[in-house]
Design a protein around this motif. Structure first.
Motif, PDB file in Angstrom:
ATOM      1  N   ILE A  12       0.847  -1.190   0.000  1.00  0.00           N
ATOM      2  CA  ILE A  12       0.000   0.000   0.000  1.00  0.00           C
ATOM      3  C   ILE A  12       0.888   1.247   0.000  1.00  0.00           C
ATOM      4  O   ILE A  12       2.100   1.147   0.208  1.00  0.00           O
ATOM      5  CB  ILE A  12      -0.934   0.020   1.232  1.00  0.00           C
ATOM      6  N   PRO A  13       0.319   2.431  -0.233  1.00  0.00           N
ATOM      7  CA  PRO A  13       1.131   3.652  -0.154  1.00  0.00           C
ATOM      8  C   PRO A  13       1.699   3.859   1.248  1.00  0.00           C
ATOM      9  O   PRO A  13       1.060   3.528   2.251  1.00  0.00           O
ATOM     10  CB  PRO A  13       0.130   4.756  -0.513  1.00  0.00           C
ATOM     11  N   ALA A  14       2.888   4.437   1.320  1.00  0.00           N
ATOM     12  CA  ALA A  14       3.584   4.583   2.599  1.00  0.00           C
ATOM     13  C   ALA A  14       2.897   5.553   3.552  1.00  0.00           C
ATOM     14  O   ALA A  14       3.107   5.479   4.765  1.00  0.00           O
ATOM     15  CB  ALA A  14       5.026   5.031   2.352  1.00  0.00           C
ATOM     16  N   ASP A  15       2.086   6.464   3.034  1.00  0.00           N
ATOM     17  CA  ASP A  15       1.447   7.444   3.915  1.00  0.00           C
ATOM     18  C   ASP A  15       0.164   6.908   4.559  1.00  0.00           C
ATOM     19  O   ASP A  15      -0.569   7.642   5.215  1.00  0.00           O
ATOM     20  CB  ASP A  15       1.153   8.748   3.171  1.00  0.00           C
ATOM     21  N   THR A  16      -0.100   5.616   4.397  1.00  0.00           N
ATOM     22  CA  THR A  16      -1.275   4.992   5.004  1.00  0.00           C
ATOM     23  C   THR A  16      -1.010   4.709   6.481  1.00  0.00           C
ATOM     24  O   THR A  16       0.105   4.392   6.875  1.00  0.00           O
ATOM     25  CB  THR A  16      -1.603   3.666   4.281  1.00  0.00           C
ATOM     26  N   GLU A  17      -2.033   4.823   7.290  1.00  0.00           N
ATOM     27  CA  GLU A  17      -1.957   4.447   8.699  1.00  0.00           C
ATOM     28  C   GLU A  17      -2.915   3.288   8.954  1.00  0.00           C
ATOM     29  O   GLU A  17      -3.957   3.184   8.304  1.00  0.00           O
ATOM     30  CB  GLU A  17      -2.320   5.622   9.608  1.00  0.00           C
ATOM     31  N   ILE A  18      -2.561   2.416   9.891  1.00  0.00           N
ATOM     32  CA  ILE A  18      -3.458   1.322  10.253  1.00  0.00           C
ATOM     33  C   ILE A  18      -3.859   1.458  11.721  1.00  0.00           C
ATOM     34  O   ILE A  18      -3.130   2.030  12.529  1.00  0.00           O
ATOM     35  CB  ILE A  18      -2.815  -0.054  10.012  1.00  0.00           C
ATOM     36  N   GLU A  19      -5.006   0.915  12.037  1.00  0.00           N
ATOM     37  CA  GLU A  19      -5.535   1.021  13.389  1.00  0.00           C
ATOM     38  C   GLU A  19      -4.737   0.144  14.346  1.00  0.00           C
ATOM     39  O   GLU A  19      -4.466  -1.026  14.063  1.00  0.00           O
ATOM     40  CB  GLU A  19      -7.006   0.611  13.407  1.00  0.00           C
ATOM     41  N   SER A  20      -4.363   0.695  15.470  1.00  0.00           N
ATOM     42  CA  SER A  20      -3.616  -0.057  16.472  1.00  0.00           C
ATOM     43  C   SER A  20      -4.437  -1.247  16.957  1.00  0.00           C
ATOM     44  O   SER A  20      -5.655  -1.138  17.159  1.00  0.00           O
ATOM     45  CB  SER A  20      -3.271   0.858  17.651  1.00  0.00           C
ATOM     46  N   GLY A  21      -3.783  -2.382  17.129  1.00  0.00           N
ATOM     47  CA  GLY A  21      -4.472  -3.568  17.613  1.00  0.00           C
ATOM     48  C   GLY A  21      -5.035  -4.451  16.526  1.00  0.00           C
ATOM     49  O   GLY A  21      -5.615  -5.512  16.818  1.00  0.00           O
ATOM     50  N   THR A  22      -4.869  -4.062  15.264  1.00  0.00           N
ATOM     51  CA  THR A  22      -5.330  -4.901  14.155  1.00  0.00           C
ATOM     52  C   THR A  22      -4.503  -6.181  14.116  1.00  0.00           C
ATOM     53  O   THR A  22      -3.277  -6.141  14.186  1.00  0.00           O
ATOM     54  CB  THR A  22      -5.185  -4.161  12.817  1.00  0.00           C
ATOM     55  N   THR A  23      -5.163  -7.326  14.031  1.00  0.00           N
ATOM     56  CA  THR A  23      -4.459  -8.596  14.012  1.00  0.00           C
ATOM     57  C   THR A  23      -4.680  -9.323  12.687  1.00  0.00           C
ATOM     58  O   THR A  23      -5.619  -9.030  11.951  1.00  0.00           O
ATOM     59  CB  THR A  23      -4.913  -9.506  15.168  1.00  0.00           C
ATOM     60  N   GLY A  24      -3.787 -10.277  12.421  1.00  0.00           N
ATOM     61  CA  GLY A  24      -3.841 -10.993  11.153  1.00  0.00           C
ATOM     62  C   GLY A  24      -3.855 -12.489  11.313  1.00  0.00           C
ATOM     63  O   GLY A  24      -4.618 -13.038  12.108  1.00  0.00           O
ATOM     64  N   VAL A  25      -2.970 -13.178  10.574  1.00  0.00           N
ATOM     65  CA  VAL A  25      -2.956 -14.637  10.552  1.00  0.00           C
ATOM     66  C   VAL A  25      -2.173 -15.180  11.740  1.00  0.00           C
ATOM     67  O   VAL A  25      -1.493 -14.452  12.451  1.00  0.00           O
ATOM     68  CB  VAL A  25      -2.340 -15.160   9.234  1.00  0.00           C
ATOM     69  N   GLY A  26      -2.262 -16.507  11.881  1.00  0.00           N
ATOM     70  CA  GLY A  26      -1.464 -17.189  12.891  1.00  0.00           C
ATOM     71  C   GLY A  26      -2.260 -17.557  14.123  1.00  0.00           C
ATOM     72  O   GLY A  26      -3.380 -17.091  14.345  1.00  0.00           O
ATOM     73  N   ASP A  27      -1.673 -18.446  14.925  1.00  0.00           N
ATOM     74  CA  ASP A  27      -2.281 -18.905  16.178  1.00  0.00           C
ATOM     75  C   ASP A  27      -1.236 -18.846  17.279  1.00  0.00           C
ATOM     76  O   ASP A  27      -0.365 -19.714  17.367  1.00  0.00           O
ATOM     77  CB  ASP A  27      -2.797 -20.335  16.009  1.00  0.00           C
TER      78      ASP A  27
END
Length: 256
Positions: free
Chosen positions: A13-28
């Motif tokens: 994604i573009p570098a100036d994007t911010e993501i919400e803190s606490g967002t989780t993804g794959v894995g266990d």
């Protein structure tokens, strides 16, 4: 970083994007998602334990939900499910730096656009009735089968099934073209996907400019009214543009 941990990469994604803190993804357990930036590009990543196999339904869902959520706000280049590299430094150098021009061009082409998918399924009883009404052989076979033992009618049942499947295939081709013609003024590109069910009527990915989404929805509403009782339509999106960009697999992958 622990010995069995690597970096899972979701997309670019573009570098100036911010993501919400606490967002989780794959894995266990799921890893927290962060950004690795290099110049004007960023990779969505999280740490993952590579000693545990990926591929659970939850992992695939987390991968897609993260990318699709981002695609509603910024252009997204999705990576293949299961893409891992050794560490953040490798993400920056082997992925973002080495593919900079390619990724930048693709993100520019996707600016202000997202993918939507239209899925439609025939009503089974309506589709069967249409075949029996319009095909004399099918109608005759149906009458024969009604008075026969199931085992004795095996050949007739198989033939009737062939006729029905052929009729559905022809209807699918016709109705997919109707969909594409109807959407032509509000989409930039389209990809016809393979059916996932024998009664699928349409299954098409559409690349749409964000400001044309209302036009897309209105066109689809009109088509749904025309097909009421025959085809049930669903609009899915916004999504990452899986069908309209090539996906990159980082190489080498740890242990791969």
């Amino acid at each position: 970083m622990p010995a069995h941990t690597a970096v899972y990469v979701y997309g670019i994604i573009p570098a100036d994007t911010e993501i919400e803190s606490g967002t989780t993804g794959v894995g266990d357990p799921p890893g927290e998602v962060r950004l690795v930036r290099h110049g004007d590009l960023a990779a969505l990543v999280s740490d993952v334990d590579v000693s545990k196999p990926l591929g659970r339904p939850e992992d695939l869902m987390a991968h897609e939900e993260l990318l699709d959520g981002a695609a509603g706000d910024v252009p997204v280049l999705p990576l293949r499910f299961g893409a891992v590299v050794s560490d953040d430094k490798a993400v920056a150098s082997e992925l973002l730096e080495d593919h900079h021009d390619e990724f930048t061009d693709a993100l520019n082409q996707l600016e202000g656009r997202a993918q939507y998918v239209v899925k439609g399924r025939y009503d089974e009883q309506t589709a069967l009735r249409d075949v029996l009404t319009n095909n004399d052989e099918a109608s005759a076979l149906r009458e024969q089968i009604a008075g026969m033992d199931e085992d004795a009618a095996r050949d007739q049942r198989m033939r009737l099934g062939e006729i029905i499947n052929s009729a559905v295939d022809q209807s699918r081709e016709r109705d997919t073209q109707v969909l594409l013609d109807t959407m032509a003024d509000c989409v930039e590109a389209s990809v016809v996907r393979e059916p996932t069910h024998e009664l699928d009527a349409v299954h098409t990915a559409l690349l749409v400019q964000t400001d044309q989404v209302p036009d897309l929805e209105r066109a689809l509403d009109g088509l749904a009214a025309d097909w009421n009782g025959l085809i049930e339509l669903r609009l899915l999106g916004p999504q990452a543009a899986y069908d309209f960009v090539g996906t990159t697999q980082p190489s080498p992958s740890p242990g791969g």
